[in-house]
Design a protein around this motif. Structure first.
Motif, PDB file in Angstrom:
ATOM      1  N   TRP A  67       0.593  -6.361   2.207  1.00 59.39           N
ATOM      2  CA  TRP A  67      -0.638  -7.072   2.545  1.00 59.39           C
ATOM      3  C   TRP A  67      -0.724  -8.397   1.799  1.00 59.39           C
ATOM      4  CZ3 TRP A  67      -3.703  -4.710   6.184  1.00 59.39           C
ATOM      5  CH2 TRP A  67      -3.493  -3.352   6.385  1.00 59.39           C
ATOM      6  N   HIS A  82     -10.500  -3.304  10.176  1.00 64.53           N
ATOM      7  CA  HIS A  82     -10.575  -2.390   9.036  1.00 64.53           C
ATOM      8  C   HIS A  82      -9.396  -1.425   9.102  1.00 64.53           C
ATOM      9  CE1 HIS A  82     -14.559  -3.803   7.862  1.00 64.53           C
ATOM     10  NE2 HIS A  82     -14.843  -3.826   9.158  1.00 64.53           N
ATOM     11  N   GLU A  83      -8.519  -1.510   8.111  1.00 59.38           N
ATOM     12  CA  GLU A  83      -7.319  -0.686   8.083  1.00 59.38           C
ATOM     13  C   GLU A  83      -7.167  -0.044   6.711  1.00 59.38           C
ATOM     14  OE1 GLU A  83      -3.845  -2.575  10.382  1.00 59.38           O
ATOM     15  OE2 GLU A  83      -5.087  -4.292   9.825  1.00 59.38           O
ATOM     16  N   GLU A  84      -6.513   1.107   6.721  1.00 55.20           N
ATOM     17  CA  GLU A  84      -6.250   1.805   5.471  1.00 55.20           C
ATOM     18  C   GLU A  84      -5.272   1.009   4.620  1.00 55.20           C
ATOM     19  OE1 GLU A  84      -7.546   4.595   4.288  1.00 55.20           O
ATOM     20  OE2 GLU A  84      -8.849   4.880   6.037  1.00 55.20           O
ATOM     21  N   GLY A  85      -5.519   1.035   3.320  1.00 54.89           N
ATOM     22  CA  GLY A  85      -4.575   0.421   2.385  1.00 54.89           C
ATOM     23  C   GLY A  85      -4.945  -0.974   1.942  1.00 54.89           C
ATOM     24  N   LYS A  86      -5.945  -1.597   2.595  1.00 56.97           N
ATOM     25  CA  LYS A  86      -6.332  -2.949   2.199  1.00 56.97           C
ATOM     26  C   LYS A  86      -7.254  -2.904   0.985  1.00 56.97           C
ATOM     27  CE  LYS A  86      -8.010  -4.808   6.083  1.00 56.97           C
ATOM     28  NZ  LYS A  86      -8.372  -5.877   7.046  1.00 56.97           N
ATOM     29  N   ARG A  87      -7.032  -3.837   0.070  1.00 53.41           N
ATOM     30  CA  ARG A  87      -7.917  -3.935  -1.088  1.00 53.41           C
ATOM     31  C   ARG A  87      -9.214  -4.656  -0.753  1.00 53.41           C
ATOM     32  NH1 ARG A  87      -3.536  -6.095  -5.597  1.00 53.41           N
ATOM     33  NH2 ARG A  87      -2.264  -4.179  -5.752  1.00 53.41           N
ATOM     34  N   THR A  93       3.178  -0.672   3.766  1.00 50.20           N
ATOM     35  CA  THR A  93       2.734  -1.932   4.354  1.00 50.20           C
ATOM     36  C   THR A  93       2.530  -2.974   3.263  1.00 50.20           C
ATOM     37  OG1 THR A  93       1.663  -0.830   6.220  1.00 50.20           O
ATOM     38  CG2 THR A  93       0.886  -3.036   5.679  1.00 50.20           C
ATOM     39  N   SER A 140       0.846  -1.187   0.000  1.00 51.80           N
ATOM     40  CA  SER A 140       0.000   0.000   0.000  1.00 51.80           C
ATOM     41  C   SER A 140       0.882   1.238   0.000  1.00 51.80           C
ATOM     42  CB  SER A 140      -0.936  -0.008   1.217  1.00 51.80           C
ATOM     43  OG  SER A 140      -0.191  -0.105   2.409  1.00 51.80           O
ATOM     44  N   GLU A 141       0.285   2.397  -0.070  1.00 51.08           N
ATOM     45  CA  GLU A 141       1.043   3.639  -0.207  1.00 51.08           C
ATOM     46  C   GLU A 141       1.999   3.880   0.956  1.00 51.08           C
ATOM     47  OE1 GLU A 141      -1.467   6.956  -0.876  1.00 51.08           O
ATOM     48  OE2 GLU A 141      -2.242   6.204  -2.789  1.00 51.08           O
ATOM     49  N   ASP A 142       1.628   3.463   2.152  1.00 50.51           N
ATOM     50  CA  ASP A 142       2.507   3.729   3.303  1.00 50.51           C
ATOM     51  C   ASP A 142       3.639   2.714   3.439  1.00 50.51           C
ATOM     52  OD1 ASP A 142       1.231   1.456   4.195  1.00 50.51           O
ATOM     53  OD2 ASP A 142       0.623   2.288   6.127  1.00 50.51           O
ATOM     54  N   LYS A 153       5.975   3.241  11.866  1.00 47.37           N
ATOM     55  CA  LYS A 153       5.278   4.454  12.263  1.00 47.37           C
ATOM     56  C   LYS A 153       6.026   5.107  13.410  1.00 47.37           C
ATOM     57  CE  LYS A 153       0.760   2.582  10.961  1.00 47.37           C
ATOM     58  NZ  LYS A 153      -0.593   2.203  11.442  1.00 47.37           N
TER      59      LYS A 153
END
Length: 468
Positions: A142, A170-175, A140, A136-138, A187
């Motif tokens: 997956w 639920h986390e940011e970046g997951k498809r 991470t 993902s953009e950060d 982080k």
């Protein structure tokens, strides 16, 4: 040997990947706090499996991991300011000490997440190469559950929407909602390690798959290991995710069989930190010795939920006392050969998916029959030697009966109290030898007031708690 396979949901014959071998991996603790009864239940259950397979003649290779990279550990570090290495070292040492007190054999392999980073990174690289993972953009990484057509074939819980909602984070970046982190990007205030994907740390699920592949897996076999075990709470999503990672990274099946132990409940409630009833092993060991606690934990079948209460724990101690009273009766007898009928009956019970109720009934019957036979003929030397061998063998298979019989009945006294008692006994023996019977009687009365009962035997004077 027949075991209950959690995937097939039935008892099946144990047919190892390679004849005569058994490779077992059990999920171990996350070392951020003291071991609780859930840890103990799992450790004792799979210790029994390991001992049983060994007694049946298998060459067992047993692994139990240590998770020393985790959000809970990091939170403790941030809250207390204590270095992570100090936190994990302390609780690893305490865990191992608690399990040793319960008679749990140390694993052949005890890999740690921090010591397995190379293997973890290598497996993540395979998953990226096989297009089963994405970044993902950060930064991470997956796991892409949509790329695994067999995802949820292990637990079959993906169709349970209530379960899914409870389990999915639920986390940011997951498809996709069920995707999970293989490598968490660094982080602020996080604990980070270098990797080809950038600084970060491994997710929880990947460590077990990577450890098994690197340290335990058979070569050139369709299955990496024979049995994967753990608590029932790990079946989904942890074990489901492990199985998916291994399939997609190695094109092999992680384990031929999956076994899970039931929950621990405190007086009827499931043990949970959120309920505030998590009972630490160290607390139980303050009032009860480790063998009593082990025997109590063994007394319920591993797949059943275990309802922990002190009344049943006390009853377990009394049941175990009967075995030690028989052993005390045989004091000084050298063991010979284990009785064939006893051995066969016990292994037959344990070979039925560790049917411990039946196994302990075999033990109770042996104790009763031995006492009845010795009542009729206390000088039957061959039988006494065989009975002593039966008890010694119990220590190998069940992990009970291995302590000195007289010491067993001296539980409840501190080391200082034991030393005082034994000093008084020595003084009494010396007085008797000097024919100073007045002093000998006075010492005996003093010991009686302390709750001590003396027994003069050919091997010397021995003692126990009077209330027994």
């Amino acid at each position: 040997m027949v075991i209950y396979d959690s995937v097939q949901k039935e008892k099946v014959p144990f047919e190892p990947v390679r004849e005569g071998e058994a490779r077992i991996y059990v999920c171990g603790p996350t070392v951020y706090d003291d071991a609780h009864l859930g840890h103990a239940r799992s450790a004792v259950a799979f210790d029994l499996l390991r001992r049983t397979l060994t007694a049946l003649g298998y060459r067992v290779l047993f692994a139990r991991n240590i998770t020393d990279i985790d959000d809970k550990i990091i939170n403790k570090h941030l809250t207390t300011g204590e270095p992570i290495e100090a936190i994990t070292a302390r609780y690893t040492e305490r865990y191992e000490a608690d399990m040793a007190a319960l008679g749990v054999l140390p694993p052949d392999l005890a890999p740690k997440a921090t010591g397995s980073l190379e293997a973890i990174v290598a497996m993540i690289e395979k998953l990226l190469k096989n297009d089963c993972a994405y970044r993902s953009e950060d930064g991470t990484v997956w796991f892409d559950t949509s790329k695994d057509p067999d995802y949820c074939s292990l637990s079959h819980r993906c169709g349970d929407e209530e379960e899914a909602r409870a389990r999915i984070v639920h986390e940011e970046g997951k498809r996709h909602p069920r995707d999970f982190a293989l490598w968490k990007a660094c982080k602020e205030a996080d604990v980070c390690y270098d990797s080809p994907f950038g600084r970060g740390r491994p997710g929880w699920h990947i460590e077990c798959s990577a450890m098994i592949d690197a340290y335990l897996a058979y070569e050139n076999e369709p299955y990496e290991i024979d049995i994967h075990g753990g608590g029932a709470d790990l079946f989904f999503p942890h074990h489901e995710n492990e199985a998916a990672q291994t399939r997609c990274a190695t094109r092999r099946t992680l384990a031929k069989y999956w076994m899970h132990n039931g929950f621990v409940r405190i007086d009827g409630e499931k043990m949970s930190k959120s309920l505030g009833n998590s009972f630490f092993v160290k607390d139980a060991l303050e009032s009860y010795d480790g063998e009593t606690l082990r025997f109590y934990l063994l007394s319920t079948h591993y797949r059943a939920d275990f309802n922990f209460n002190e009344e049943d724990l006390t009853a377990a101690r009394k049941r175990l006392d009967r075995l030690y009273r028989l052993k005390k009766r045989l004091y000084g007898t050298a063991p010979s050969q284990v009785g064939g009928a006893f051995r066969d009956a016990l292994l037959e019970a344990l070979s039925d998916d560790l049917n411990v109720s039946k196994a302990l009934a075999v033990v109770d019957e042996m104790v009763s029959e031995a006492n009845e036979r010795l009542d009729k003929n206390p000088k039957e030397k061959a039988y006494k030697k065989e009975t002593m061998a039966n008890i010694a063998w119990l220590d190998e298979v069940l992990g009970i009966g291995g302590q000195d019989a007289y010491r067993w009945f001296q539980k409840g006294f501190s080391p200082d109290e034991i030393a005082r008692v034994e000093n008084l006994i020595e003084a009494r023996d010396a007085a008797k030898k000097a024919r100073d019977f007045e002093t000998a009687d006075r010492i005996r009365d003093e010991l009686g007031e302390m709750g001590i009962r003396l027994m003069d035997t050919p091997a010397g004077t021995v003692w126990e708690r009077a209330e027994l």
